[in-house]
Design a protein around this motif. Structure first.
Motif, short mmCIF file in Angstrom:
data_model
loop_
_atom_site.label_atom_id
_atom_site.label_comp_id
_atom_site.label_asym_id
_atom_site.label_seq_id
_atom_site.Cartn_x
_atom_site.Cartn_y
_atom_site.Cartn_z
N TYR A 116 -4.84 7.78 6.99
CA TYR A 116 -3.57 7.05 7.03
C TYR A 116 -3.29 6.55 5.63
CZ TYR A 116 -0.01 3.61 8.15
OH TYR A 116 1.16 2.89 8.18
N HIS A 117 -2.04 6.74 5.18
CA HIS A 117 -1.70 6.31 3.82
C HIS A 117 -0.44 5.44 3.77
CE1 HIS A 117 -4.81 8.82 2.03
NE2 HIS A 117 -4.37 9.87 2.68
N GLY A 118 0.09 5.03 4.93
CA GLY A 118 1.25 4.16 4.89
C GLY A 118 2.43 4.73 5.66
N VAL A 163 -6.58 1.32 -0.60
CA VAL A 163 -5.74 0.25 -0.06
C VAL A 163 -6.54 -0.59 0.94
CG1 VAL A 163 -3.72 -0.23 1.41
CG2 VAL A 163 -3.55 1.42 -0.48
N LEU A 164 -7.28 0.09 1.82
CA LEU A 164 -8.05 -0.64 2.82
C LEU A 164 -9.50 -0.85 2.39
CD1 LEU A 164 -7.85 -0.17 6.64
CD2 LEU A 164 -10.08 -0.20 5.55
N ASP A 194 -7.43 6.60 -2.35
CA ASP A 194 -6.70 5.51 -1.69
C ASP A 194 -7.70 4.42 -1.31
OD1 ASP A 194 -5.39 3.79 0.00
OD2 ASP A 194 -4.50 5.34 1.27
N GLU A 214 -8.91 8.79 1.22
CA GLU A 214 -9.29 7.38 1.26
C GLU A 214 -10.70 7.25 0.65
OE1 GLU A 214 -8.09 5.33 5.23
OE2 GLU A 214 -7.90 7.47 5.58
N GLY A 263 0.79 -1.23 0.00
CA GLY A 263 0.00 0.00 0.00
C GLY A 263 0.82 1.27 0.00
N ALA A 264 1.83 1.33 0.87
CA ALA A 264 2.57 2.59 1.00
C ALA A 264 3.28 2.96 -0.30
CB ALA A 264 3.58 2.48 2.15
N LYS A 297 -3.67 -4.57 -0.02
CA LYS A 297 -4.47 -5.41 0.91
C LYS A 297 -5.35 -6.44 0.20
CE LYS A 297 -4.34 -2.08 4.74
NZ LYS A 297 -3.73 -2.67 5.89
#
Ligand SMILES: Cc1ncc(COP(=O)(O)O)c(C=O)c1O
Length: 456
Positions: free
Chosen positions: A155-157, A264-265, A262, A229, A128-129, A292
């Motif tokens: 939060y982005h990593g 990612v999650l 984002d 996000e 993700g980061a 993820k």
């Protein structure tokens, strides 16, 4: 035939480590852990898993109520993905990123089909980061502009640029970080002062107005992108409503910066849609970061999806980026198999439907217990915010501090009852694997019920 129990014991320098205490003490002695002081690290051990459950080295079963780190969407031990990894490992284990491979092409093609319209090309990363680092790089290089707008509660990593981009306290180890991040206020209706005396929609509009003012202060011509996000995650699921997300699209169009989403999650069914941003079909991402659920963690992989327009800039300009393990063929094969599982087993639909049961159960708990200040989320992605007092909204454990009593007691109680989940400050996250059934959700709700009741 895959047998999860056959991997439950392993040896280190010939010594069998089968019991929990030994495993924990050796992990602590020989390895360093992240995001906690070493002394405070008191892990559950894990030897194997199946579906929504995993087992520790003493054979205790845990309900995986956070899908590990919100990534194990297809659950533990899925045979289809295991087989795909084994087959790919038998064929081609590694290829440098400048070579063309079948799993890479296939995964890119599949992602084009499931991501929002307009996102046509994939750049694969290792997690993700680095997806976030590269998304920001794509935005800055393709626009020739410097600044990236982000949120405080995001939060982005944990790589350098990504850590600055995420505004929540996890960035503080890295201050002042990169100089080109500008943070925006959050649509956090439960606590942001701007919502006092306003409806949620009015508060959202006030946040959008504040964002517009910051854009003016920062100089619209200096802004490469706004990064959000798709659905707020571990900062506490402060998502904003339709007014906020219409405002985001309004600002993007008016000021012409790119929008990085984002996922990612929140991607791959977590919130009951393929992607969190699919809840707002009018929002048009230019870049989308993912990781993820792309492989459900079976092999590390991340990626950035981009529009033709962004990709076109690099037709004749070099993209300076990429890592030795970018486009890893085994990871891409795991990604292809994961997407097949989502589709074949209708897991996105399951998350959507089961999410209704989860929400209803959490609403029931909130009616029963004064300690629940608010529940927020969608699909199989919820958070419970706990308070000492509903009127004052004083958190049960302070923001950005080590957990205090009685929150500590609650976390210990959940663990004792065989629930593994993500608990921090005054927040308890509920994000089981998308293969969960109604019975699993009810089990989880019952455990939460008992733990909150025990708070007294
Ligand atoms: C929204 C979001 N973006 C980026 C990341 C960073 O991903 P990774 O830990 O794979 O680097 C995370 C990790 O939790 C995340 O939640």
């Amino acid at each position: 035939m895959y047998n999860a129990r056959s991997i439950s014991k392993f040896s280190l320098k010939g010594k069998q480590m089968t019991d929990h205490a030994t495993l924990v003490s050796q992990n602590k002695e020989y390895t360093f852990t992240s995001w906690t002081s070493q002394n405070a690290w008191n892990p559950i051990s894990i030897t194997h898993g199946e579906g929504v459950y995993f087992w520790d080295a003493d054979g205790k079963r845990y309900l995986d109520w956070s899908s590990q780190l919100f990534n194990l969407n297809i659950g533990h031990g899925h045979p289809h993905v295991i087989r795909a990894i084994q087959e790919q490992a038998g064929k081609l284990q590694y290829a440098m990123p400048s070579l063309a491979t079948e799993p890479r092409a296939r995964l890119g093609q599949m992602l084009r089909d499931v991501t929002p319209a307009g996102l046509t090309k994939a750049f694969f990363t290792t997690g993700g980061a680095d997806a976030i680092e590269n998304a920001m790089k794509f935005a800055r290089l393709s626009t020739g502009k410097q600044k990236i707008l982000t949120r405080y509660r995001a939060y982005h990593g944990a790589t350098f640029g990504a850590m600055t981009a995420g505004g929540d306290p996890r960035r503080l180890a890295n201050e002042p970080g990169v100089p080109w991040i500008v943070r925006m206020p959050d649509p956090y209706s439960y606590r942001h002062p701007v919502y006092r005396g306003r409806t949620e929609a009015e508060g959202d509009q006030a946040i959008v107005d504040m964002m517009e003012e910051i854009i003016h202060f920062e100089g619209p011509n200096n802004i490469a992108a706004l990064m959000l996000e798709g659905f707020s995650g571990t900062s506490g699921i402060m998502q904003g409503g339709e007014t906020y997300w219409r405002g985001v699209e309004y600002l993007r169009e008016k000021y012409g910066f790119l929008l990085i989403i984002d996922e990612v999650l929140s991607g791959f069914g977590r919130t009951g849609e393929w992607f969190g941003i699919d809840h707002y079909p009018w929002v048009k991402p230019d870049l989308m970061a993912m990781a993820k659920g792309l492989t459900s963690g079976y092999i590390p992989l991340g990626g950035v999806m981009m529009t033709e327009k962004v990709a076109h800039h690099f037709d004749d300009n070099v993209f300076y980026g990429g890592l030795t393990y970018s486009d890893h063929p085994i990871a891409c094969a795991a990604g292809v198999a994961n997407l097949e599982v989502y589709q074949n087993e209708k897991l996105i639909e399951n998350s959507h439907e089961l999410g209704k049961k989860l929400r209803a159960g959490l609403v029931d708990l909130a009616e029963k217990y004064e300690a629940i200040g608010e529940i927020r989320g969608a699909g199989l992605h919820y958070v419970i915010e706990l308070v000492k007092n509903r009127d004052t909204r004083e958190p049960l454990s302070p923001y950005n501090s080590a957990m205090t009593e009685p929150m500590k007691k609650l976390a210990a109680n959940l663990r004792e009852q065989g629930m593994s989940t993500f608990v921090k400050w005054n927040l308890v996250f509920c994000a089981p694997p998308l293969v969960a059934t109604e019975a699993h959700i009810q089990d989880g709700l019952n455990i939460l019920d008992r733990a909150i009741k025990d708070l007294g």
